[in-house]
Design a protein around this motif. Structure first.
Motif, PDB file in Angstrom:
ATOM      1  N   LEU A 175       0.913  -1.122  -0.133  1.00 27.70           N
ATOM      2  CA  LEU A 175      -0.142   0.330  -0.043  1.00 27.70           C
ATOM      3  C   LEU A 175       0.848   1.091  -0.010  1.00 27.70           C
ATOM      4  N   LYS A 176       2.186   1.199   0.925  1.00 24.30           N
ATOM      5  CA  LYS A 176       2.670   2.760   0.517  1.00 24.30           C
ATOM      6  C   LYS A 176       3.413   2.943  -0.615  1.00 24.30           C
ATOM      7  N   GLU A 177       3.762   1.884  -1.408  1.00 23.37           N
ATOM      8  CA  GLU A 177       4.266   1.665  -2.661  1.00 23.37           C
ATOM      9  C   GLU A 177       3.245   2.448  -3.669  1.00 23.37           C
ATOM     10  N   ILE A 178       2.304   2.319  -3.706  1.00 22.60           N
ATOM     11  CA  ILE A 178       1.010   2.582  -4.658  1.00 22.60           C
ATOM     12  C   ILE A 178       0.295   3.812  -3.880  1.00 22.60           C
ATOM     13  N   GLY A 179       0.612   4.602  -2.442  1.00 30.01           N
ATOM     14  CA  GLY A 179       0.750   5.836  -2.409  1.00 30.01           C
ATOM     15  C   GLY A 179       2.176   7.063  -2.748  1.00 30.01           C
ATOM     16  N   SER A 180       2.849   5.948  -3.032  1.00 21.05           N
ATOM     17  CA  SER A 180       4.001   6.225  -3.249  1.00 21.05           C
ATOM     18  C   SER A 180       4.212   7.104  -4.729  1.00 21.05           C
ATOM     19  N   ILE A 181       3.592   5.159  -5.516  1.00 20.36           N
ATOM     20  CA  ILE A 181       3.805   5.983  -6.689  1.00 20.36           C
ATOM     21  C   ILE A 181       2.664   6.812  -7.508  1.00 20.36           C
ATOM     22  N   GLY A 182       1.277   6.813  -6.536  1.00 22.22           N
ATOM     23  CA  GLY A 182      -0.183   7.475  -6.561  1.00 22.22           C
ATOM     24  C   GLY A 182       0.278   9.500  -6.518  1.00 22.22           C
ATOM     25  N   THR A 183       0.701   9.366  -5.591  1.00 18.95           N
ATOM     26  CA  THR A 183       1.103  11.067  -5.075  1.00 18.95           C
ATOM     27  C   THR A 183       2.173  11.309  -6.330  1.00 18.95           C
ATOM     28  N   GLY A 184       3.269  10.493  -6.826  1.00 20.21           N
ATOM     29  CA  GLY A 184       3.833  11.218  -7.886  1.00 20.21           C
ATOM     30  C   GLY A 184       3.302  11.350  -9.097  1.00 20.21           C
ATOM     31  N   ASN A 185       2.518  11.039  -9.062  1.00 21.90           N
ATOM     32  CA  ASN A 185       1.925  11.033 -10.260  1.00 21.90           C
ATOM     33  C   ASN A 185       0.569  12.264 -10.080  1.00 21.90           C
ATOM     34  N   ALA A 186       0.410  12.730  -9.096  1.00 23.69           N
ATOM     35  CA  ALA A 186      -0.591  13.799  -8.569  1.00 23.69           C
ATOM     36  C   ALA A 186       0.108  15.074  -8.839  1.00 23.69           C
ATOM     37  N   ALA A 187       1.326  15.013  -7.944  1.00 28.59           N
ATOM     38  CA  ALA A 187       2.267  15.800  -8.770  1.00 28.59           C
ATOM     39  C   ALA A 187       2.438  16.672  -9.969  1.00 28.59           C
ATOM     40  N   THR A 188       2.388  15.318 -11.233  1.00 27.04           N
ATOM     41  CA  THR A 188       3.000  15.478 -12.409  1.00 27.04           C
ATOM     42  C   THR A 188       1.508  16.057 -12.370  1.00 27.04           C
ATOM     43  N   SER A 189       0.388  16.051 -12.357  1.00 28.94           N
ATOM     44  CA  SER A 189      -1.066  16.690 -12.640  1.00 28.94           C
ATOM     45  C   SER A 189      -0.916  17.709 -12.152  1.00 28.94           C
ATOM     46  N   LEU A 190      -0.555  18.514 -10.900  1.00 33.65           N
ATOM     47  CA  LEU A 190      -0.808  19.925 -10.245  1.00 33.65           C
ATOM     48  C   LEU A 190       0.720  20.516 -11.264  1.00 33.65           C
ATOM     49  N   SER A 191       1.606  20.104 -11.240  1.00 35.51           N
ATOM     50  CA  SER A 191       2.315  20.264 -12.067  1.00 35.51           C
ATOM     51  C   SER A 191       1.710  21.455 -13.305  1.00 35.51           C
ATOM     52  N   ALA A 192       1.377  20.445 -14.161  1.00 32.36           N
ATOM     53  CA  ALA A 192       0.877  20.750 -15.238  1.00 32.36           C
ATOM     54  C   ALA A 192      -0.433  21.310 -15.362  1.00 32.36           C
ATOM     55  N   LEU A 193      -1.167  21.311 -13.736  1.00 29.33           N
ATOM     56  CA  LEU A 193      -2.436  22.457 -13.842  1.00 29.33           C
ATOM     57  C   LEU A 193      -1.994  24.350 -13.963  1.00 29.33           C
ATOM     58  N   ILE A 194      -0.891  23.953 -13.034  1.00 30.83           N
ATOM     59  CA  ILE A 194      -0.479  25.278 -12.286  1.00 30.83           C
ATOM     60  C   ILE A 194       0.588  25.861 -13.320  1.00 30.83           C
ATOM     61  N   GLY A 195       1.159  25.429 -14.362  1.00 33.84           N
ATOM     62  CA  GLY A 195       2.660  25.845 -14.796  1.00 33.84           C
ATOM     63  C   GLY A 195       3.813  26.036 -14.295  1.00 33.84           C
TER      64      GLY A 195
END
Length: 205
Positions: free
Chosen positions: A17-37
């Motif tokens: 579950l920790k590995e999933i959390g790590s991958i998921g938050t990494g992807n969330a950071a990438t999506s936030l980066s794209a949203l705010i430029g």
């Protein structure tokens, strides 16, 4: 082995579950980066299984006012996911997208609320998409709900929804790094116990 509560998870299941959390938050950071430029990365997230009261203290206690975006999950995984948007996060989004900041949540207008809802929804969706891809699950998400309230009141939603099944919740936290500043990231994932067992079986643990 079928578990009846989060506190029965083995060390291997927790690590998965920790590995999933790590991958998921990494992807969330990438999506936030794209949203705010802006370039956004996340520190190694901390993934823990906490009792609800402990989780409330983890996000800063029950009384502070904060914003939250809540999304329900259905399909092969049922439950809810909550993005807690503390003021530094809110201002990162608003400054990047609207060139403004606020001092108090009461200053949020409808347009700002819509932007924060969309950002929270996309981050949660990105996280869940990573989870569904890793586990091979079909997960449907509800329309996101945005609220501003005391943190204890916001946390009362998952407690009311699933507190009868378990007193525990999966917490995922770290700090986004943007322009050299650390911005708290707080996500809470609460699949029901049936879904948690199904997820672990799909992951092979």
């Amino acid at each position: 082995m079928t578990i009846k509560s989060y506190d029965e998870l083995s060390s291997l299941e927790l690590d998965t579950l920790k590995e999933i959390g790590s991958i998921g938050t990494g992807n969330a950071a990438t999506s936030l980066s794209a949203l705010i430029g802006k370039t956004v990365r996340i520190q190694q997230p901390e993934v823990r299984i906490m009792e609800y009261n402990e989780a409330i203290e983890w996000i800063g206690g029950p009384e502070p006012i904060t914003a939250g975006v809540l999304v329900g999950m259905s399909g092969q995984l049922s439950g809810i996911m909550l993005s807690v948007q503390q003021l530094d996060f809110v201002n990162l989004v608003l400054e990047s997208m609207m060139e403004k900041t606020i001092q108090d949540y009461l200053a949020l207008q409808e347009l700002e609320r819509s932007a924060l809802t969309e950002v929270g929804n996309i981050m949660i969706s990105t996280f869940i998409n990573a989870l569904s891809g890793l586990a091979g699950l079909d997960i449907e998400l509800t329309v996101p709900a945005f609220t501003v309230d005391m943190q204890g009141a916001i946390m009362a939603v998952p407690m009311a929804e699933y507190g009868g099944q378990s007193n525990y919740i999966m917490t995922i936290g770290g700090n986004f790094i943007c322009n050299g500043k650390e911005i708290p990231c707080r996500l809470l994932l609460s699949p029901d116990i049936r879904s948690l067992n199904f997820l672990l079986r799909k992951l092979g643990v």
